[in-house]
Design an enzyme around this catalytic site. Structure first.
Site, PDB file in Angstrom:
ATOM      1  N   SER A 143       0.864  -1.181   0.000  1.00  0.00           N
ATOM      2  CA  SER A 143       0.000   0.000   0.000  1.00  0.00           C
ATOM      3  C   SER A 143       0.895   1.224   0.000  1.00  0.00           C
ATOM      4  O   SER A 143       2.059   1.163   0.420  1.00  0.00           O
ATOM      5  CB  SER A 143      -0.863   0.003   1.260  1.00  0.00           C
ATOM      6  N   TYR A 156      -1.765  -1.688  10.369  1.00  0.00           N
ATOM      7  CA  TYR A 156      -1.939  -1.851   8.913  1.00  0.00           C
ATOM      8  C   TYR A 156      -0.741  -1.277   8.161  1.00  0.00           C
ATOM      9  O   TYR A 156      -0.135  -1.957   7.326  1.00  0.00           O
ATOM     10  CB  TYR A 156      -3.225  -1.164   8.461  1.00  0.00           C
TER      11      TYR A 156
HETATM   12  N1  LIG Z   1      -8.451  -0.472  -2.189  1.00  0.00           N
HETATM   13  C1  LIG Z   1      -7.508   0.360  -1.777  1.00  0.00           C
HETATM   14  O1  LIG Z   1      -7.685   1.586  -1.780  1.00  0.00           O
HETATM   15  C2  LIG Z   1      -6.185  -0.169  -1.293  1.00  0.00           C
HETATM   16  C3  LIG Z   1      -5.150   0.733  -1.025  1.00  0.00           C
HETATM   17  C4  LIG Z   1      -3.929   0.258  -0.588  1.00  0.00           C
HETATM   18  C5  LIG Z   1      -3.733  -1.108  -0.435  1.00  0.00           C
HETATM   19  N2  LIG Z   1      -4.739  -1.966  -0.687  1.00  0.00           N
HETATM   20  C6  LIG Z   1      -4.496  -3.392  -0.484  1.00  0.00           C
HETATM   21  O2  LIG Z   1      -4.931  -4.114  -1.619  1.00  0.00           O
HETATM   22  C7  LIG Z   1      -5.470  -5.375  -1.219  1.00  0.00           C
HETATM   23  C8  LIG Z   1      -6.900  -5.497  -1.718  1.00  0.00           C
HETATM   24  O3  LIG Z   1      -7.640  -4.419  -1.218  1.00  0.00           O
HETATM   25  P1  LIG Z   1      -9.192  -4.234  -1.559  1.00  0.00           P
HETATM   26  O4  LIG Z   1      -9.522  -2.815  -1.341  1.00  0.00           O
HETATM   27  O5  LIG Z   1      -9.498  -4.881  -2.870  1.00  0.00           O
HETATM   28  O6  LIG Z   1      -9.837  -5.074  -0.357  1.00  0.00           O
HETATM   29  P2  LIG Z   1     -11.347  -5.529  -0.149  1.00  0.00           P
HETATM   30  O7  LIG Z   1     -12.236  -5.046  -1.248  1.00  0.00           O
HETATM   31  O8  LIG Z   1     -11.723  -5.205   1.270  1.00  0.00           O
HETATM   32  O9  LIG Z   1     -11.227  -7.116  -0.291  1.00  0.00           O
HETATM   33  C9  LIG Z   1     -10.417  -7.817   0.611  1.00  0.00           C
HETATM   34  C10 LIG Z   1     -10.314  -9.254   0.178  1.00  0.00           C
HETATM   35  O10 LIG Z   1      -9.538  -9.953   1.163  1.00  0.00           O
HETATM   36  C11 LIG Z   1     -10.269 -11.078   1.617  1.00  0.00           C
HETATM   37  N3  LIG Z   1     -10.015 -11.318   3.014  1.00  0.00           N
HETATM   38  C12 LIG Z   1     -10.097 -10.469   4.051  1.00  0.00           C
HETATM   39  N4  LIG Z   1      -9.873 -11.117   5.206  1.00  0.00           N
HETATM   40  C13 LIG Z   1      -9.649 -12.416   4.880  1.00  0.00           C
HETATM   41  C14 LIG Z   1      -9.376 -13.590   5.625  1.00  0.00           C
HETATM   42  N5  LIG Z   1      -9.324 -13.578   6.972  1.00  0.00           N
HETATM   43  N6  LIG Z   1      -9.196 -14.755   4.967  1.00  0.00           N
HETATM   44  C15 LIG Z   1      -9.288 -14.804   3.620  1.00  0.00           C
HETATM   45  N7  LIG Z   1      -9.543 -13.738   2.861  1.00  0.00           N
HETATM   46  C16 LIG Z   1      -9.737 -12.557   3.490  1.00  0.00           C
HETATM   47  C17 LIG Z   1     -11.740 -10.706   1.389  1.00  0.00           C
HETATM   48  O11 LIG Z   1     -12.504 -11.891   1.164  1.00  0.00           O
HETATM   49  P3  LIG Z   1     -13.555 -12.522   2.198  1.00  0.00           P
HETATM   50  O12 LIG Z   1     -14.136 -11.421   3.001  1.00  0.00           O
HETATM   51  O13 LIG Z   1     -14.531 -13.217   1.309  1.00  0.00           O
HETATM   52  O14 LIG Z   1     -12.743 -13.486   3.001  1.00  0.00           O
HETATM   53  C18 LIG Z   1     -11.670  -9.910   0.092  1.00  0.00           C
HETATM   54  O15 LIG Z   1     -11.717 -10.771  -1.024  1.00  0.00           O
HETATM   55  C19 LIG Z   1      -5.343  -5.421   0.298  1.00  0.00           C
HETATM   56  O16 LIG Z   1      -4.177  -6.111   0.659  1.00  0.00           O
HETATM   57  C20 LIG Z   1      -5.262  -3.960   0.689  1.00  0.00           C
HETATM   58  O17 LIG Z   1      -4.580  -3.793   1.910  1.00  0.00           O
HETATM   59  C21 LIG Z   1      -5.959  -1.529  -1.116  1.00  0.00           C
END
Ligand SMILES: NC(=O)c1ccc[n+]([C@@H]2O[C@H](COP(=O)([O-])OP(=O)(O)OC[C@H]3O[C@@H](n4cnc5c(N)ncnc54)[C@H](OP(=O)(O)O)[C@@H]3O)[C@@H](O)[C@H]2O)c1
Length: 250
Positions: A143, A156
């Protein structure tokens, strides 16, 4: 050139967000997929639709990556299905918003288990197999918050700093062994990102954002941080084109 067709990618956190986007993009390039998350019905729906649209094989594995034996169970399942993973995308991640001491310790540790331990475990287990085959790729979702301490998302940001540094070191260790490693650093996507945080009650998120005030968002979204990350990326790309130095992406 990476051959997508007839290769297989394992994507954690594939049920929504960036993980689902990775799945769609890779399926459209002809890649078979192993989709991992807790939401089994959502994964099956995605697998069915991608299989029908692109003719790729999509296997669904339900796993709670916050549990300590999740990686072992995934690897065992892959073995029993005789599946070889060419590309690992460690995408699953979550963050707790609010004061560290206000959180339940078990929730904090569970988030570290998902953001760090599971990522390291899968990189180790599947990375070793890739090295033995002399080919493969690992993409780790860090991130933009990996660049600085982040009050009110303390663990985080620290976890994402780990992911970034771990990925860069691993990339360096695996150079010349056929396995590419990359860290992706998405910029926090404001409201959407906060909705995805573990304190999912939207009203509470809004209250926390207000309580945090402008400096909070200055840390996450400031031009300075953006400029820094772009500068680092450009410098790394330049270095990478002339040597085997690690790269940052995102
Ligand atoms: N979106 C952003 O703005 C942003 C910015 C910086 C970094 N990131 C990083 O990018 C990645 C994806 O982000 P996102 O925004 O797409 O996240 P998101 O929409 O909240 O989705 C998170 C995913 O992780 C899975 N997950 C969460 N806890 C879990 C667990 N205990 N076991 C298995 N799976 C789990 C969830 O699936 P289930 O709930 O079905 O298990 C979901 O598929 C993350 O690592 C996040 O930190 C995102």
């Amino acid at each position: 050139m990476f051959a997508y067709r007839d290769s297989t990618a394992l994507i954690t956190g594939a049920s929504k967000g960036l993980g689902a986007a990775f799945a769609k993009e890779l399926a459209s390039r002809g890649m078979n997929l192993v989709l991992v998350a807790r939401s089994i019905d959502t994964l099956h729906d995605l697998a069915d639709s991608l299989g029908a649209q692109y003719g790729v094989r999509c296997v669904v594995l339900q796993a709670d990556l916050a549990t300590s034996d999740a990686v072992k169970r995934i690897v065992t399942e892959l073995g029993s299905l005789d599946l070889k993973i060419d590309l690992l995308i460690n995408n699953a991640g979550l963050g707790l918003t609010g004061d560290f001491l206000s959180h339940d310790l078990a929730e904090e540790l569970a988030s570290i288990q998902v953001n760090v331990q599971a990522l390291v475990g899968l990189s180790h287990a599947l990375g070793a197999k890739m090295v033995s085959r002399g080919t493969g790729g690992i993409i780790n979702l860090a991130s933009n918050s990996a660049f600085q301490p982040l009050p009110h998302m303390a663990t985080y940001a620290a976890a994402k700093a780990f992911v970034l540094h771990f990925s860069e070191a691993l990339k360096f260790e695996l150079r010349g062994r056929g396995v590419q490693v990359m860290a992706v650093l998405p910029r926090a996507d404001g409201d959407e990102f906060l909705r995805g945080c573990i304190n999912q009650d939207e009203g509470r998120c809004v209250r926390q954002r207000r309580a945090c005030g402008p400096p909070y968002f200055a840390v996450v979204r400031s031009e300075k941080v953006r400029r820094l990350s772009w500068t680092v990326q450009r410098a790394r790309r330049h270095l990478a084109s002339s040597s085997a130095a690690p790269q940052r992406h995102g």
